[in-house]
Structure formats: structure tokens, C-alpha cells
Design a protein around this motif. Structure first.
Motif, PDB file in Angstrom:
ATOM      1  N   GLU A 109       0.838  -1.190   0.000  1.00 32.38           N
ATOM      2  CA  GLU A 109       0.000   0.000   0.000  1.00 32.38           C
ATOM      3  C   GLU A 109       0.877   1.246   0.000  1.00 32.38           C
ATOM      4  N   SER A 157       1.380   5.296   0.508  1.00 31.24           N
ATOM      5  CA  SER A 157       0.812   6.370   1.309  1.00 31.24           C
ATOM      6  C   SER A 157       1.171   7.713   0.714  1.00 31.24           C
ATOM      7  N   THR A 158       0.190   8.580   0.616  1.00 30.06           N
ATOM      8  CA  THR A 158       0.434   9.956   0.164  1.00 30.06           C
ATOM      9  C   THR A 158       0.441  10.914   1.341  1.00 30.06           C
ATOM     10  N   CYS A 159       0.468  10.368   2.555  1.00 30.03           N
ATOM     11  CA  CYS A 159       0.473  11.197   3.750  1.00 30.03           C
ATOM     12  C   CYS A 159       1.608  10.742   4.647  1.00 30.03           C
ATOM     13  N   TYR A 195      -4.759  -3.429   3.690  1.00 28.03           N
ATOM     14  CA  TYR A 195      -6.046  -2.815   3.397  1.00 28.03           C
ATOM     15  C   TYR A 195      -7.161  -3.834   3.264  1.00 28.03           C
ATOM     16  N   CYS A 229      -7.440   8.996   5.561  1.00 30.43           N
ATOM     17  CA  CYS A 229      -7.086   9.722   4.335  1.00 30.43           C
ATOM     18  C   CYS A 229      -6.633   8.768   3.241  1.00 30.43           C
ATOM     19  N   GLN A 230      -6.114   7.579   3.610  1.00 31.62           N
ATOM     20  CA  GLN A 230      -5.725   6.574   2.625  1.00 31.62           C
ATOM     21  C   GLN A 230      -6.803   5.503   2.479  1.00 31.62           C
ATOM     22  N   TRP A 231      -7.446   5.190   3.605  1.00 28.51           N
ATOM     23  CA  TRP A 231      -8.373   4.057   3.633  1.00 28.51           C
ATOM     24  C   TRP A 231      -9.636   4.300   2.824  1.00 28.51           C
ATOM     25  N   LYS A 273     -10.107   5.814   0.078  1.00 33.71           N
ATOM     26  CA  LYS A 273      -9.951   5.838  -1.369  1.00 33.71           C
ATOM     27  C   LYS A 273     -10.493   4.544  -1.995  1.00 33.71           C
ATOM     28  N   CYS A 327      -4.720  17.108   5.013  1.00 35.51           N
ATOM     29  CA  CYS A 327      -5.559  16.208   5.814  1.00 35.51           C
ATOM     30  C   CYS A 327      -6.271  16.972   6.920  1.00 35.51           C
TER      31      CYS A 327
END
Length: 781
Positions: free
Chosen positions: A244, A246-248, A295, A326-328, A330, A368
Motif C-alpha cells: 500500500e 501512502s500519500t500522507c 487494506y 485519508c488513505q483508507w 480511497k 488532511c
């Protein structure tokens, strides 16, 4: 010495006099026999011994008892051996030919001990052995039997609390989640019908690869808090390892995903969904983790989340809290559609809002913070979303026990603990809600005045802002009014606009008096001012070495500035003639005599009019940018202080943390002094008229975080001492002429703000100017 079942079990152990001393003795040795299936003191014509070494476990020990079942003409009404034992208050270890039983009293004591005190089964059983004989004597070993009895007893208690088994269909008709026990509202009341769900994982609740579902099945099997195991295990077989992205930043859960520290474990943790407000564990909302928080495999993220939503009305508004939401979130809708048929559902995303808990959000990016903040969701009130951490703290004490259990025993044990947790939460809800209501009333009264004052100051913008907020709250895809938008022009942008205007005038045939344009002249003067300011900051040895070169460049820049001033501001030459420079005066202390330093009469006779306007526009940009940078550093300060208080331990860590805080404080001081200098110049250009200045005076007591937890804990005396120190430092700066002096009214206002309510938000967070044309758009709740 026959007896009936009403014989007090507490007397099963007696003291027998041997002629020398009293010796503990079981009443069986004294001839006691317990008769089942009859009324007290009633004899059975044909008694039948259950077992010659029948063992009973009670709160005061473990004993062999002579016990007889009824086998006379009343046997049909008395029932089977199992029923006769249950009617006597004894829980048999097996249904067929029992040879061990536990009293209801000892099972109830075990339930309270493990659920409240988190006592392990081993320790509780050892306590019973010590109560029987604490001198190392021989005590019957019924440890495995007691484990089985306690598990079955807890399961039956959950069935009773769930109201199951009372009808003809019995326990077999129990549906998943049944043991865990509006639509037409007006828009103003819809917030009352929002369900808050919090998701999270606990990596302490691991389970080793011991036993199996075939050897140790669960008695409840999806009837309570865990998802249905067969379907969930089948789903996990279809999941492959995933990487996975992450963009954060700061997402520890994703760092643990695909972890290699899973060898020897059948489950590496547990994921769970709870009510974010009241912390009730949700029905079928618990699932085992497989190799971290992947995920798809993470039961609560997808499978478990869909499982608990089966018990919630699909049209009910939902706010879902998760520390990596914030990732979940999507592609959530498409992923839920691929789940097994049992938990497959089509979630209505239009009535769902996704948020990050208030403590965890501090580790996320600024995007975020404005997209997933609970403070910006209507109806969330003071919900923090961190309530799920409290059930983890409670259940973590049984992790060492459940980690060694078989899959079924572990599931039933955890279900039992969570049922106890929900019951205790229900008992304390009335008192907790009343306390929160009283606190909310106090906070409302404290903040209403500050909010009213702010709304009055921004009266011309309130209607437009309210429309933007209502549109965003009704549809989350609309423009976010809380996002930081920098609309103010920087100094470079203002200078570019001025130079373009001057170029247009030159093309129109308006000659200039110098090759350097007026705007370039003022910009050069402000640049020299910045050089002077940087030269004053030297403190370390390395900075002192660089200071020689800085002063050399500064003298060269001042000489060029004087040449331009002879053309644009001739009055400066006269001021320089009056200025008696002390011997050895350094260039950083030499007055520059910018247009704002001249009197109104001197500016009126300048060869080129409008220099004051140019400087005023550039000072506006300085004020705006200084406030933005000041707010950013204050947010960093709050984060530093929180991290230091929670994580810095011992001298080394505290020293490093304090170094970061002090370094950040110097940046805060730099930006605040830059604002104060620009404000003082604008005030001089406005001839001392605050209304025309357009920016508020920045006091040191105004330079504080939006919510400073350290200040909130300080007493009124401590806050007053801090305020006095701030005013003393400001008086020193004003005595040197770097800042304009404070009036008596301003000092009194500063004292009142510092002593009465430091919890109020400083004006630096709510407005950028007072002229009604906020050049800087920065909104925060």
C-alpha cells in the motif's frame, strides 16, 4: 449423614480435632452425602451415586463430595443427572456421566474477577487450590474442566442477556450480532441522528499458531462481536500480499503493513469498530489481523466494517473515524462491492463523512487537517474520535492469556470481556452525559463573547462565509471554506505590479527623474532594512565571523541608498546633517530615513509623490506574510510541546526536545518583530490613525497558539506573572525606539486578557486586517 442440596457449600471444609491439633477435613470423610432431585431434608428411596470421587469447585476451595442422583419414582420429574445438578446450583463439566461440577457462585466470582480485574484463569484456579490447602497437600486437579465450564457458563450468560432460548426455536435461531445488544427529522435536528463509528487496530492481541478451529470451535460463532469466522477465513484465503502506498506522512499503521514480524502467529492483532462517542463495541465489528494492517485483509477496514454496517440503517448518517482514513477511504465503494456476499453492501457515500481523530490528525499533512478534521463536520460537537483507544487499554491486560488460547476459546473470551465493557459503559452513561453537559454549558458561555466580537468585526463577510460553510456542509465536494488560501500579494508580487505601472507610464511619455524607478528605490530601502535586521541577530561565534562581511555589504548598500535618497527624498540629507552619529556606530544602527520615518510635511515636498503609497503597499505585504509565517511557527510550537510532554523522557531526550522548542521560539520572535516593525511604519504613514493603518497592533500576549494546553493548566497567578514578563520585555523594546510605546489602556487590556481567559483564540487566528478588505484569507474554527 444424608443431606439435601440446600446444604451450605461454605461448610464443605471443616476442622477436625485429632487430639493434638485441628486438621482440615472434607465433610465427605465425616459422612456427608448430598441428595439431588428432592426437596430439602427429603430422602430418596433409591439413590444412585454419580461418581465415587465426584469433585465440586466452590469459592472456598476444591473438594471431593459424596453426591447422589435421584433414581426413584420421582426421577422423571427430577430430570437427567445434568438437570438435577443445575437445579442444585451446580454446573456440570460434561453432559454425559459428569464427575466434576462448579457452583454458580464460583463461576460468578470468576466472571467478575477476570472481567473487572483481568485475572487470568491460571491465577484464579491457583487461588482456589491455595484456599483448599495452602500447606502443599494433595488437591484434585480439575483445571481443564474448570476452563471448559467457565467458557460454557459465559456463553449461556450471553444467551440469557440476549433473550435467546425462551421460544420453541431455541438458540439455533440466533442471528449474527444478536447477542450484543428519524428519517423524517428536520434539517436542524438531523445531527441528532448521526452514528459515529471509530475504527482502529490493536497489535497486542496476537494469537500464536496453537490448536485449530476443528479442535477448539467457538461457542458463539459470530453471534456477538467477532465476524463470522468461516466466511472471514475463506475471504482471507483470496487475499494476496499488497504494497500500500501512502500519500500522507506519519502513518505508523501503514508502516506496520506487510511486516515480517508475524512468524509463529496465526493472528497479528485485532481490528475493531466502536461507537466513537460512547465507546460501545459494535456487533460483528471485530476481526483478526493478518500480517499487519493490510487494506483488504484487515478485517475491520473492509470486511469487518461492512459486517458491522449490516446492523445499522443504510439511510442513517454516518461519521467514520480512523487514524489513516485519508488513505483508507480511497476507492472504498468499489472495494466493498468486491467483498463476499454475506457482507457485501452498497454504501451511500453522500451521507458519510470521513474524519481523523483529533490527536492522530496532528501527525498528518495540512491538507488532511482541513479535509478530515472533526472540528469542521456539522454535528460532531466536541467528539474527539479517540474513544476507541480506551477499550484497547482495557482489553490489553488479557493479551498474554488470549495469545496462548485456541481460536474458539480466544473468540469467546474476548466476546465476554467486551460484553462486560459495554455493560459498564451503559451503567455510567447517565453520569457521564450530565458531566459533559455541564462542561459544555461552561465552555459555551466562555467562547460566545469571543465569537460575537469576531462576527461583529467581520460583519461585511459573515453572510458570504455562512453561505460557503452551509454549502460545504451540505455537500462535501463543494469548495472547502476552511482551507488555507493565501490571497495576499507578497512583496515581490506587489513590486512587480508597481514596476508594470511605471513601465506603462514611461511608454505613455511620462519621464522619470532617475534610471532607478520609485518602486525600485523603496524596495531597495526595505532590503537595506532587512540587512540591518539580520546583522542584529548575530549571537554565536560563527555568526560573529560572518558579521564582518555582512557589515561590509551593509555599508556599501547604505551608500547606494544615500545616492538615491538625494534624488527622491532630499529631506533625508538635512536629517543626516542633524544626526550626530556616535563614534564607532555600526551600520546596523544607522537610521535609514525611509518615507515612513519622515514627517507628513517632509513627504509633501518630495520630488516624486507617491513614495509613501508605495511603501504602504509593500508594508501591507510584509504584515500579511509575517502573520502567515507566525501562525505556521505557532502550530509547529504546539506540536513540539505536545511531543515533548508525551514522549520526551530523561535528560538527553528533554534537552534535544527543548533545543528544538528554543529554535522554533527564535523564529516566532523573528516573524513577530517583523510584523511589529511593518505595523509601526504603516502607523507612521497613517499619521498615528489606527483606523487608517488597517492592521492591529501585535502585543506579545497575542502571540499564542490557537489552543495552548499548557496555558490552560496554569493558575491565574502564573498567567499574571507570565503577562508581566511579556510587558516588561515589550517595554525594553519600546524604550530603545524599536517599538512604539503602549498606552495605559492597552496595558490594562493585555493584563485583562492574560488573567481572565487565556483560552480565547488570539486575533491573529481570526482576522488579518481591520479595514474590511482582508487581504489574507485564513479561516479556522
Amino acid at each position: 449423614m444424608p443431606s439435601s442440596p440446600d446444604f451450605p457449600p461454605v461448610l464443605l471444609l471443616a476442622q477436625r480435632w485429632t487430639g493434638v491439633f485441628f486438621q482440615s477435613s472434607c465433610l465427605k470423610e465425616l459422612g456427608l452425602r448430598i441428595q439431588l432431585g428432592h426437596l430439602p431434608r427429603e430422602r430418596c428411596s433409591t439413590p444412585r451415586e454419580l461418581h465415587p470421587k465426584f469433585v465440586i469447585l466452590h469459592t472456598n476451595g476444591i473438594f471431593e463430595i459424596a453426591i447422589d442422583a435421584c433414581d426413584c419414582e420421582h426421577a422423571l420429574s427430577a430430570g437427567s443427572d445434568k438437570i438435577q445438578l443445575l437445579r442444585a446450583g451446580l454446573f456440570p463439566a460434561t453432559d454425559d456421566r459428569p464427575r466434576t461440577a462448579a457452583t454458580f457462585e464460583v463461576l460468578d466470582e470468576w466472571m467478575v474477577s477476570t472481567l473487572q480485574a483481568k485475572t487470568t484463569m491460571y491465577d484464579f484456579y491457583k487461588m482456589l487450590e491455595k484456599r483448599t490447602d495452602n500447606a502443599g497437600g494433595c488437591v484434585p486437579n480439575r483445571y481443564n474442566a474448570f476452563i471448559q465450564m467457565s467458557q460454557e457458563y459465559a456463553h449461556l450468560q450471553m444467551l440469557i442477556r440476549g433473550g435467546r432460548g425462551h421460544d420453541s426455536t431455541g438458540m439455533d435461531s440466533t442471528r449474527p450480532g444478536q447477542l450484543a445488544g428519524w428519517e423524517n427529522a428536520s434539517p436542524d435536528d438531523q445531527y441528532l441522528y448521526i452514528i459515529f463509528l471509530a475504527l482502529d487496530a490493536c497489535f497486542r492481541l496476537k494469537r500464536r499458531m496453537v490448536s485449530s478451529w476443528a479442535k477448539d470451535p467457538s461457542l458463539s460463532g459470530g453471534w456477538a462481536y467477532f465476524v463470522e469466522s468461516p466466511e472471514y477465513r475463506e475471504f482471507l484465503m483470496t487475499v494476496t500480499d499488497q504494497k500500500e502506498m501512502s500519500t500522507c506522512s506519519g502513518l505508523a499503521a501503514l508502516d506496520y503493513a506487510n511486516t515480517k514480524f508475524a512468524r509463529g502467529y496465526s493472528a497479528t492483532g485485532v481490528g475493531m469498530g466502536v461507537c466513537a462517542r460512547h465507546e460501545f463495541i459494535q456487533l460483528n465489528g471485530v476481526g483478526d489481523l493478518q500480517r499487519g494492517e493490510r487494506y483488504v485483509a484487515f478485517g475491520i477496514c473492509k470486511h469487518g466494517f461492512a459486517s458491522l454496517l449490516r446492523h445499522i440503517h443504510h439511510r442513517l448518517r454516518k461519521i467514520i473515524s480512523y487514524d489513516i482514513v485519508c488513505q483508507w477511504w480511497k476507492r472504498l465503494k468499489s472495494r466493498l462491492a468486491k467483498l463476499p456476499k454475506l457482507v457485501r453492501l452498497r454504501i451511500v457515500l453522500a451521507i458519510c463523512r470521513f474524519v481523523i481523530p483529533k490527536l492522530h490528525i496532528e501527525g498528518h499533512t495540512l491538507l488532511c487537517k482541513v479535509s478530515f478534521s472533526l472540528n469542521l463536520v456539522p454535528g460532531s460537537a466536541q467528539t474527539d474520535g479517540e474513544g476507541i483507544e480506551r477499550p484497547w487499554a482495557n482489553i490489553g491486560r488479557v493479551a498474554s492469556s488470549t495469545g496462548e488460547m485456541g481460536p474458539g476459546s480466544r473468540e469467546d473470551t474476548l466476546n465476554n470481556h467486551w460484553a462486560w465493557w459495554n455493560w459498564q459503559k451503559l451503567l455510567g452513561m447517565a453520569e457521564r452525559l450530565r458531566t459533559r453537559l455541564d462542561h459544555a454549558k461552561t465552555e459555551y458561555a466562555a467562547q460566545l463573547e469571543a465569537f460575537t466580537t469576531f462576527s461583529t468585526q467581520q460583519e461585511t463577510h459573515v453572510l458570504r462565509w455562512r453561505a460557503m460553510v452551509e454549502a460545504f456542509e451540505a455537500d462535501g465536494t463543494q469548495k472547502n471554506p476552511y482551507a488555507v488560501e493565501m490571497k495576499a500579494l507578497t512583496e515581490a508580487q506587489v513590486l512587480l505590479c508597481l514596476e508594470q505601472e511605471e513601465s506603462q507610464r514611461a511608454e505613455a511619455g511620462v519621464p522619470g527623474i532617475h534610471t532607478v524607478s520609485p518602486s525600485s528605490f523603496v524596495a531597495a530601502a526595505l532590503e537595506v532594512e532587512d540587512q540591518q535586521w539580520n546583522s542584529k541577530k548575530a549571537g554565536t561565534t560563527a555568526q560573529e565571523i560572518n558579521l564582518i562581511a555582512l557589515r561590509r555589504d551593509l555599508r556599501r548598500s547604505i551608500r547606494r541608498l544615500r545616492t538615491l535618497q538625494a534624488t527622491y527624498t532630499p529631506a533625508v540629507i538635512l536629517e543626516l546633517a542633524k544626526h550626530q552619529a556616535p563614534e564607532g556606530e555600526q551600520p546596523e544602527n544607522e537610521p535609514l530615513f525611509l518615507p515612513s520615518s519622515l514627517s507628513a510635511a517632509q513627504r509633501a515636498v518630495e520630488p516624486v509623490h507617491g513614495l509613501a503609497v508605495i511603501e504602504d503597499q509593500l508594508r501591507d505585504a510584509q504584515c500579511a506574510m509575517s502573520l502567515v509565517l507566525l501562525r505556521n511557527q505557532l502550530m509547529i510550537k504546539a506540536r513540539f510541546l505536545l511531543y515533548k510532554r508525551l514522549h520526551a523522557r530523561h535528560q538527553g531526550a528533554n534537552t534535544r526536545a527543548r533545543t528544538l522548542v528554543v529554535r522554533n521560539e527564535s523564529k516566532i520572535r523573528l516573524h513577530s518583530e517583523k510584523y511589529q516593525m511593518a505595523h509601526a511604519a504603516k502607523l507612521r504613514l497613517a499619521n498615528g490613525d489606527e483606523a487608517k493603518c488597517g492592521w492591529r497592533k501585535l502585543l506579545e500576549t497575542d502571540i499564542r497558539c490557537m489552543e495552548d494546553p499548557d496555558d490552560l493548566r496554569k493558575s491565574a497567578v502564573e498567567r499574571k506573572k507570565k503577562m508581566d514578563r511579556c510587558l516588561a520585555r515589550e517595554d525594553m523594546l519600546r524604550a530603545t525606539g524599536e517599538l512604539p510605546p503602549l498606552t495605559a489602556e492597552e496595558k490594562e487590556q493585555a493584563r485583562r486578557n492574560a488573567s481572565e481567559n487565556t483560552c480565547e483564540v488570539s486575533w491573529i487566528w481570526t482576522c488579518a486586517g481591520t479595514n474590511g478588505t482582508n487581504d489574507l484569507t485564513f479561516r479556522s474554527r
